[in-house]
Design a protein around this motif. Structure first.
Motif, mmCIF file in Angstrom:
data_model
loop_
_atom_site.group_PDB
_atom_site.id
_atom_site.type_symbol
_atom_site.label_atom_id
_atom_site.label_comp_id
_atom_site.label_asym_id
_atom_site.label_seq_id
_atom_site.Cartn_x
_atom_site.Cartn_y
_atom_site.Cartn_z
ATOM 1 N N TYR A 1 0.859 -1.187 0.000
ATOM 2 C CA TYR A 1 0.000 0.000 0.000
ATOM 3 C C TYR A 1 0.897 1.240 0.000
ATOM 4 O O TYR A 1 1.767 1.387 0.868
ATOM 5 N N THR A 2 0.660 2.140 -0.954
ATOM 6 C CA THR A 2 1.409 3.393 -1.023
ATOM 7 C C THR A 2 0.707 4.456 -0.180
ATOM 8 O O THR A 2 -0.421 4.261 0.286
ATOM 9 N N LYS A 3 1.366 5.592 0.001
ATOM 10 C CA LYS A 3 0.754 6.687 0.756
ATOM 11 C C LYS A 3 -0.545 7.151 0.102
ATOM 12 O O LYS A 3 -1.551 7.380 0.777
ATOM 13 N N SER A 4 -0.529 7.290 -1.219
ATOM 14 C CA SER A 4 -1.744 7.735 -1.927
ATOM 15 C C SER A 4 -2.864 6.708 -1.795
ATOM 16 O O SER A 4 -4.039 7.081 -1.675
ATOM 17 N N MET A 5 -2.524 5.429 -1.823
ATOM 18 C CA MET A 5 -3.538 4.389 -1.620
ATOM 19 C C MET A 5 -4.142 4.488 -0.233
ATOM 20 O O MET A 5 -5.362 4.367 -0.057
ATOM 21 N N LEU A 6 -3.295 4.729 0.775
ATOM 22 C CA LEU A 6 -3.790 4.838 2.143
ATOM 23 C C LEU A 6 -4.660 6.081 2.322
ATOM 24 O O LEU A 6 -5.654 6.041 3.054
ATOM 25 N N ASP A 7 -4.305 7.178 1.653
ATOM 26 C CA ASP A 7 -5.135 8.378 1.721
ATOM 27 C C ASP A 7 -6.522 8.108 1.142
ATOM 28 O O ASP A 7 -7.546 8.518 1.715
ATOM 29 N N THR A 8 -6.566 7.403 0.012
ATOM 30 C CA THR A 8 -7.849 7.057 -0.606
ATOM 31 C C THR A 8 -8.635 6.108 0.273
ATOM 32 O O THR A 8 -9.845 6.265 0.447
ATOM 33 N N TYR A 9 -7.941 5.140 0.839
ATOM 34 C CA TYR A 9 -8.586 4.183 1.739
ATOM 35 C C TYR A 9 -9.222 4.912 2.921
ATOM 36 O O TYR A 9 -10.373 4.646 3.288
ATOM 37 N N ARG A 10 -8.490 5.837 3.507
ATOM 38 C CA ARG A 10 -8.993 6.569 4.673
ATOM 39 C C ARG A 10 -10.265 7.349 4.326
ATOM 40 O O ARG A 10 -11.254 7.310 5.059
ATOM 41 N N ASN A 11 -10.247 8.042 3.192
ATOM 42 C CA ASN A 11 -11.428 8.811 2.787
ATOM 43 C C ASN A 11 -12.631 7.911 2.528
ATOM 44 O O ASN A 11 -13.772 8.239 2.894
ATOM 45 N N ASN A 12 -12.380 6.763 1.918
ATOM 46 C CA ASN A 12 -13.487 5.876 1.587
ATOM 47 C C ASN A 12 -14.021 5.141 2.818
ATOM 48 O O ASN A 12 -15.213 4.831 2.892
ATOM 49 N N VAL A 13 -13.162 4.871 3.789
ATOM 50 C CA VAL A 13 -13.631 4.307 5.055
ATOM 51 C C VAL A 13 -14.528 5.306 5.773
ATOM 52 O O VAL A 13 -15.573 4.943 6.337
ATOM 53 N N LEU A 14 -14.150 6.572 5.745
ATOM 54 C CA LEU A 14 -14.998 7.608 6.345
ATOM 55 C C LEU A 14 -16.332 7.704 5.616
ATOM 56 O O LEU A 14 -17.382 7.909 6.240
ATOM 57 N N ALA A 15 -16.320 7.534 4.287
ATOM 58 C CA ALA A 15 -17.570 7.512 3.537
ATOM 59 C C ALA A 15 -18.466 6.375 4.016
ATOM 60 O O ALA A 15 -19.681 6.541 4.170
ATOM 61 N N CYS A 16 -17.863 5.215 4.265
ATOM 62 C CA CYS A 16 -18.632 4.068 4.769
ATOM 63 C C CYS A 16 -19.219 4.373 6.146
ATOM 64 O O CYS A 16 -20.374 4.022 6.429
ATOM 65 N N MET A 17 -18.454 5.015 7.006
ATOM 66 C CA MET A 17 -18.940 5.364 8.334
ATOM 67 C C MET A 17 -20.096 6.346 8.248
ATOM 68 O O MET A 17 -21.088 6.250 8.987
#
Length: 546
Positions: free
Chosen positions: A114-130
């Motif tokens: 996982y790259t930094k940009s992938m983790l940034d996208t993951y974080r935003n999309n997890v917040l969308a799920c929440m």
């Protein structure tokens, strides 16, 4: 700005638009994002040693050229680079490596960078799920700092371990028990401590595999003192929860039923992931009083899809992966002929009602391109008036037919079953394995076997002995298998011993050879009909039914 600060200064509409605005995209706008990010990924990927290995000197400048030049891939195409964690070979520098099971008995694990940009996208999309799991309508949600979150997730290096890590970067969430403590505890210990803490704090969110969430939910009565046990420890319960608990126990005693989570907790968010969630959603809704929202995430693709407040199909995030879809018929042909390159279609080309095997190219510097994840989805619509969307939505179906995934816990293949049989030294001439569901919709592995005539004559091997042998060896070749019986509440292995000669007679009558893993259910029905004929033949010959 952290999400927690945004909650203080931005309106709900502004936050919704930032994290969930993809739901308002038209198909053209969705594909524009897909194409732009994929073109960026092609440039990164083509200039790294891993990409050059696949391209073999070819130059690609467009997505169309890329899809023609690069064949569909599987984990074996990356294994030598990824298992040795050769970050210098990849499109971008990995920040973290995530791990999961590859194939029990043959390949212990597979890892994904996982790259930094992938983790940034993951974080935003997890917040969308929440946000979406607390929503009851578009634009309205209920998420705040120090909400409580019942911890039912596997820790790092597994993919679900990223979930609390990503959230804590953006907002203070109180995990029950705290993550640092939870990762040191066994599964049972985490559950007991989590519910004990919940009796003081309540539960705002619950997230886990559907099968695990069900198991944890049924364990509540025991963890909370049982339906008829003493109330030791109640002095540590909050006054409000104590009143709720005593009232719930009176009601349960009167109604003659066990304590359920909904008697004590009113979560505002409930999320399930993994496979076989449809086997548990109805029961989980009955137990908790709230229907769980489903999301889909995996080790290689990251968090890629989520349902909305309507809970009627998942939408794929446009910025996580570039998506391609193999139609079911093409998938079946390619499984029979590994050299065959199946046709793929893009998100704007899928058709309602059709089933597809998912193919991903991970964006933001990811390693995997045109990668066959091994998951099958059904497109259930191109628009949805309920939530106002104009992009395709999907239901998760299952793993591809050559893999039997039971409740998200184990991936059984032809190799793993044959290994178990070989290790057991049981004389089995023929076998096929099916993923089936019992009367309660619980998944199981149904093994149809034909013993050799020599084995049947020399020793009276019963079904139960065969089950015992195979269960022992399945646990040996697949470490996850040992947890299944406890989690599912039933033995996941069903065995049917067929009459000698059944497989040979089936092939003589049909001129077909059954696929060993998940053959067509109609072919299995025909096999069982052939067995009846074989049995009648034995009786006619005076040998009795075998």
């Amino acid at each position: 700005m952290r999400f927690e600060e945004k909650l203080k200064i931005l309106s709900q509409e502004e936050i919704w638009q930032e994290y969930c605005g993809f739901l308002d995209l038209s198909m053209e706008e969705y594909m524009s994002i897909q194409n732009r990010l994929m073109e960026e990924q092609i440039a990164l990927w083509s200039n790294c040693p891993l990409g050059q290995r696949f391209l073999k000197g070819k130059k690609v400048t467009s997505i169309e050229e890329f899809r023609k030049a690069v064949p569909l891939t599987s984990y074996g195409d990356y294994a030598d680079v990824l298992l040795t964690k050769q970050g210098s070979m990849l499109p971008d520098e990995p920040i973290i490596w995530i791990q999961t099971t590859w194939e029990g008995g043959r390949h212990p694990v597979k890892v994904a960078p996982y790259t930094k940009s992938m983790l940034d996208t993951y974080r935003n999309n997890v917040l969308a799920c929440m946000i979406l799991t607390t929503a009851r309508e578009k634009g309205k949600f209920d998420l705040k700092a120090h909400d409580t979150f019942l911890y039912a997730l596997a820790p790092l290096p597994y993919a679900t371990g990223l979930f609390p890590l990503a959230l804590n970067d953006e907002i203070e969430i109180d995990f029950l028990p705290p993550v640092k403590e939870a990762v040191q505890l066994s599964f049972s210990e985490r559950n007991k401590l989590g519910f004990k803490m919940a009796l003081k704090r309540d539960i705002d969110f619950f997230f886990g595999l559907g099968s695990v969430a069900y198991f944890v939910s049924l364990s509540l009565g025991e963890m909370s003192g049982g339906s008829g046990g003493g109330l030791s420890g109640l002095k540590k319960v909050s006054p409000a929860m104590l009143a709720r608990l005593l009232k719930a126990k009176r009601i349960c005693k009167k109604e003659g039923r066990p304590l359920m989570p909904k008697d004590l907790f009113k979560p505002k968010g409930f999320v399930v992931a993994g496979t076989d969630n449809n086997s548990y959603k109805d029961d989980l809704e009955r137990l908790w009083g709230i229907r769980p929202m489903e999301l889909f995430a995996g080790t290689e693709p990251s968090c890629i899809g989520t349902e909305t407040w309507t809970k009627n199909g998942m939408y794929f995030f446009p910025d996580t992966c570039f998506y391609e879809f193999i139609p079911e018929r093409e998938m079946e042909i390619s499984l029979e002929d590994p050299e065959y390159q199946p046709k793929t279609y893009l998100m704007n080309e899928v058709l309602p009602g059709e089933k597809y095997e998912l193919v991903i190219s991970v964006l933001k510097g990811g390693a995997f391109v045109r990668y066959r994840v091994g998951d099958v989805y059904r497109c259930v619509g191109l628009e949805n008036s309920e939530d106002g969307t104009k992009i395709p939505r999907f239901h998760y179906v299952d793993r591809i037919p050559t893999v039997i995934d039971i409740a998200g816990f184990t991936r059984v293949t032809e190799y793993s079953i044959q290994s178990a049989i070989d290790l057991s030294r049981l004389e089995i001439d023929h076998w096929v394995a099916m993923k089936e569901y019992n009367e309660e919709k619980r998944p199981r592995l149904h093994l149809y076997v034909e013993m050799s005539p020599k084995s049947l004559i020399s020793q009276a091997i019963s079904k139960e002995i065969l089950r015992e042998h195979l269960s022992v060896y399945f646990k040996y070749v697949d470490q996850d298998y040992k947890d299944l019986k406890k989690i599912l509440g039933v033995d996941p292995l069903e065995i049917t011993i067929l009459k000698c000669g059944t497989f040979a007679e089936y092939q003589r009558r049909t001129d077909k050879k059954l696929r060993r893993i998940n053959p067509s259910k109609y072919d299995v029905m025909e096999l069982l009909q052939v067995e009846e004929a074989v049995d009648l033949w034995y009786q006619y010959r005076g040998g009795g039914s075998l």
